[in-house]
Design an enzyme around this catalytic site. Structure first.
Site, PDB file in Angstrom:
ATOM      1  CG  LEU A   1     -34.489  32.026 -19.548  1.00 23.45           C
ATOM      2  CD1 LEU A   1     -35.708  31.504 -20.295  1.00 23.45           C
ATOM      3  CD2 LEU A   1     -34.670  33.496 -19.178  1.00 23.45           C
TER       4      LEU A   1
ATOM      5  N   GLY B   1     -37.246  28.312 -14.048  1.00 20.78           N
ATOM      6  CA  GLY B   1     -38.153  27.883 -15.107  1.00 20.78           C
ATOM      7  C   GLY B   1     -38.593  26.443 -14.970  1.00 20.78           C
TER       8      GLY B   1
ATOM      9  CG  ASN C   1     -32.926  30.518  -8.700  1.00 19.24           C
ATOM     10  OD1 ASN C   1     -33.638  30.615  -9.697  1.00 19.24           O
ATOM     11  ND2 ASN C   1     -31.665  30.117  -8.757  1.00 19.24           N
ATOM     12  CD  GLU C   2     -36.810  33.302 -11.914  1.00 13.58           C
ATOM     13  OE1 GLU C   2     -37.030  32.855 -13.043  1.00 13.58           O
ATOM     14  OE2 GLU C   2     -36.703  32.550 -10.936  1.00 13.58           O
TER      15      GLU C   2
END
Length: 309
Positions: free
Chosen positions: A115, A160, A182-183
């Site tokens: 993102l 993403g 890796n959010e």
């Protein structure tokens, strides 16, 4: 059901019938959650008929295989317009005599970095809503398409980027790159629909939970061993050949029957998404609007700018 609810149902009904082209499978249509007018308008605008700016699409009329190339330098960061282009290309291909789709990147080192965080920093609520809705719509379109899908991962696929890969049916990766979600490392919760998608391909739910809670990033070679990718290729040319071979492996199968079977495997995940779509959006908005998150984003973006100098 009132008129507003009916309009919202049309979106989901289109998705459901698109999967297998049979009206009786539109039972998912009543599960879509209403979104704010601004979010709906923003997400719809990203899927407009404007000429593509960040993607190129080629179709081999002889084989019926399409190649969709991501081309938003330097990192194929996913903003709303970019995601709308990818989504529109997939839905357009479904209307053509196309059997399969290969998703790849024009970059020699990045498939997609995820993102576009610049779109999240000091953004208006309507823009944040639209960005996340565009991400949701792109995932839903790729995950549910009746097309045979292959992610040709010719660069790093983070967050993403990994979502695009795991939403495809088959993953072929070049060596010496990284892939993973890796959010949690950047302060975001992994959305439930991405969790379900990741679990759908990993051999162990326990490993999937460890990966997503710890933001584990795999090398190409370790991703193959873990089952996150299906094959490695030494070059993009070899990867293209392997991608076509995977799509061709279904040449003796009836595409309609195959699409219905694929839809049935994925129907529960899609149903869960529709039931929780608004909640997923609310979690994202709540997190992204926190002063601590905005402060982190500002520092992170400054560090990226410093690296360019």
């Amino acid at each position: 059901m009132n008129n507003k609810q009916c309009k919202e149902c049309v979106i989901s009904q289109t998705m459901a019938t698109r999967i297998i082209h049979l009206p009786k499978y539109s039972r998912l249509s009543c599960l879509v959650k209403p979104l704010t007018i601004s979010a709906r308008t923003f997400a719809t605008a990203t899927a407009s008929t404007n000429p593509p700016q960040f993607t190129t699409l080629s179709v081999d009329d002889r084989t019926g295989i399409a190649t969709l190339t991501l081309n938003r330098p330097p990192a194929n960061a996913l903003n709303a317009l970019f995601m709308g282009e990818i989504q529109r290309s997939i839905t357009d291909l479904e209307k053509e005599n196309c059997r399969g789709l290969i998703l790849t990147s024009s970059s020699e080192r990045i498939f997609s970095a995820g993102l576009d965080l610049k779109e999240c920093y000091k953004a208006e609520v309507a823009s944040l809503e639209g960005l996340w809705c565009a991400l949701q719509n792109l995932w839903r379109t790729l995950f549910s398409t009746p097309l045979i899908t292959v992610a040709l991962i010719n660069g790093h696929a983070i967050a993403g980027g990994c979502m695009l890969a795991v939403s495809s049916e088959y993953r072929i990766m070049l060596p010496s790159f990284k892939i993973g979600v890796n959010e949690t490392m950047v302060g975001l919760a992994v959305p439930s629909w991405l969790m379900d998608t990741y679990i759908n391909i990993m051999p162990s739910r326990r490993i999937a939970e460890w990966d997503l809670t710890s933001s584990r990033i795999y090398s190409s070679e370790s991703a193959l061993k873990a089952g996150l990718v299906d094959e490695l290729a030494s070059s993009k040319e070899e990867a293209l050949q392997k991608s076509a071979a995977f799509i061709d492996s279904f040449s003796k199968r009836t595409l309609m029957a195959r699409a219905i079977t694929k839809q049935q495997f994925r129907a529960e995940i899609l149903r869960n998404f529709e039931q929780n779509r608004q909640h997923d959006l609310d979690i994202y908005l709540s997190t992204m609007q926190k002063p601590s998150m905005q402060e982190f984003l500002g520092e992170y973006l400054q560090s990226l700018d410093a690296k360019k100098k």
